[in-house]
Design an enzyme around this catalytic site. Structure first.
Site, PDB file in Angstrom:
ATOM      1  N   ILE A 154     -38.055 -11.781 -15.903  1.00 51.92           N
ATOM      2  CA  ILE A 154     -39.282 -12.524 -16.179  1.00 51.92           C
ATOM      3  C   ILE A 154     -40.335 -11.486 -16.558  1.00 51.92           C
ATOM      4  O   ILE A 154     -40.471 -10.454 -15.900  1.00 51.92           O
ATOM      5  CB  ILE A 154     -39.728 -13.386 -14.970  1.00 51.92           C
ATOM      6  CG1 ILE A 154     -40.941 -14.253 -15.324  1.00 51.92           C
ATOM      7  CG2 ILE A 154     -39.948 -12.550 -13.736  1.00 51.92           C
ATOM      8  CD1 ILE A 154     -41.260 -15.332 -14.286  1.00 51.92           C
ATOM      9  N   ALA A 155     -41.027 -11.737 -17.661  1.00 51.57           N
ATOM     10  CA  ALA A 155     -42.047 -10.786 -18.116  1.00 51.57           C
ATOM     11  C   ALA A 155     -43.097 -11.533 -18.923  1.00 51.57           C
ATOM     12  O   ALA A 155     -42.801 -12.537 -19.576  1.00 51.57           O
ATOM     13  CB  ALA A 155     -41.421  -9.682 -18.970  1.00 51.57           C
ATOM     14  N   GLU A 205     -34.217  -9.955  -7.934  1.00 52.06           N
ATOM     15  CA  GLU A 205     -34.553  -8.599  -7.513  1.00 52.06           C
ATOM     16  C   GLU A 205     -35.915  -8.263  -8.088  1.00 52.06           C
ATOM     17  O   GLU A 205     -36.238  -8.662  -9.198  1.00 52.06           O
ATOM     18  CB  GLU A 205     -33.549  -7.557  -8.035  1.00 52.06           C
ATOM     19  CG  GLU A 205     -32.194  -7.581  -7.379  1.00 52.06           C
ATOM     20  CD  GLU A 205     -31.170  -8.393  -8.170  1.00 52.06           C
ATOM     21  OE1 GLU A 205     -30.080  -8.640  -7.632  1.00 52.06           O
ATOM     22  OE2 GLU A 205     -31.470  -8.819  -9.308  1.00 52.06           O
ATOM     23  N   ASN A 232     -43.582  -3.263  -7.107  1.00 52.17           N
ATOM     24  CA  ASN A 232     -44.243  -4.341  -7.849  1.00 52.17           C
ATOM     25  C   ASN A 232     -44.840  -5.362  -6.876  1.00 52.17           C
ATOM     26  O   ASN A 232     -44.336  -6.470  -6.689  1.00 52.17           O
ATOM     27  CB  ASN A 232     -43.256  -5.008  -8.815  1.00 52.17           C
ATOM     28  CG  ASN A 232     -43.953  -5.929  -9.795  1.00 52.17           C
ATOM     29  OD1 ASN A 232     -45.097  -6.318  -9.606  1.00 52.17           O
ATOM     30  ND2 ASN A 232     -43.245  -6.283 -10.854  1.00 52.17           N
ATOM     31  N   TYR A 278     -43.982 -14.276  -5.639  1.00 50.94           N
ATOM     32  CA  TYR A 278     -42.723 -14.839  -5.144  1.00 50.94           C
ATOM     33  C   TYR A 278     -42.876 -15.349  -3.709  1.00 50.94           C
ATOM     34  O   TYR A 278     -42.390 -16.428  -3.374  1.00 50.94           O
ATOM     35  CB  TYR A 278     -41.595 -13.810  -5.236  1.00 50.94           C
ATOM     36  CG  TYR A 278     -41.325 -13.324  -6.646  1.00 50.94           C
ATOM     37  CD1 TYR A 278     -41.415 -14.179  -7.736  1.00 50.94           C
ATOM     38  CD2 TYR A 278     -40.983 -11.999  -6.898  1.00 50.94           C
ATOM     39  CE1 TYR A 278     -41.183 -13.730  -9.024  1.00 50.94           C
ATOM     40  CE2 TYR A 278     -40.740 -11.548  -8.182  1.00 50.94           C
ATOM     41  CZ  TYR A 278     -40.845 -12.414  -9.252  1.00 50.94           C
ATOM     42  OH  TYR A 278     -40.608 -11.965 -10.521  1.00 50.94           O
TER      43      TYR A 278
END
Length: 191
Positions: free
Chosen positions: A89-90, A123, A128, A135
């Site tokens: 995801i970015a 992961e 980060n 999350y």
């Protein structure tokens, strides 16, 4: 899955849709800017063409109610039986902190649910902290550490898991978070 966007997208300036091969140049640009060791064009192409367990989506800017060609972010999932794994995801750097990543995460959760998954794992780099915070906000918990997972830096990855995706309590939590995001985006649009 026929729907183009989850309800939290209704008031936003972007739409989430399936990734296509024509999206790859922009996806690769975001990938390279986001990760020290990025996936290649060929890797994404192989995933899109041949991996039946993989599902990739992009968030595109909305113009006149429809998606245009500017990609703001993307995500990838693999689903096997009742388990889903968020592989990537970015978000484009200029679009961060605007709800795009959070909307993509909601999309991933809802897509996994629709595909019959009751568990979602991922992961995340140990460093980060913003991603980890997002999350955790959605109920992910740390279930392990993958030592030196990121080869280019030797950094550890936290393995995080979100269980009981279909439970009534999680559904209520997700509904509230989606409403909060919609309200936040609407307020930003007014400003």
């Amino acid at each position: 899955m026929k729907k183009e966007a989850v309800s939290s997208q209704e008031a936003t300036e972007y739409v989430i849709r399936r990734m296509s091969l024509t999206d790859l140049p922009q996806v690769i640009e975001i990938e390279r800017a986001s990760f020290p060791s990025s996936w290649s064009f060929t890797f994404f192409e192989q995933e899109l063409r041949y991996n039946q367990l993989a599902h990739y989506f992009v968030a595109c800017r909305r113009e006149e109610g429809k998606a245009n060609d500017e990609i703001l972010g993307y995500l990838g999932l693999r689903i096997l039986a009742r388990e889903a794994h968020l592989t990537t995801i970015a978000v484009k750097e200029s679009e961060r902190q605007r709800g795009v990543g959070e909307s993509l995460l909601i999309w991933a959760i809802e897509f996994a649910q629709q595909m019959g998954a009751s568990l979602l794992t991922l992961e995340v780099r140990a460093s980060n902290l913003p991603a980890q915070s997002l999350y955790r906000k959605y109920g992910f918990v740390e279930v392990g550490i993958r030592r030196r997972y990121y080869i280019e830096t030797g950094e550890d990855a936290l393995l995080m898991s979100l269980e009981d995706l279909t439970s009534p309590s999680f559904q209520a939590h997700l509904k509230q978070l989606k409403q909060n995001l919609t309200d936040k985006v609407a307020q930003r649009a007014k400003a």
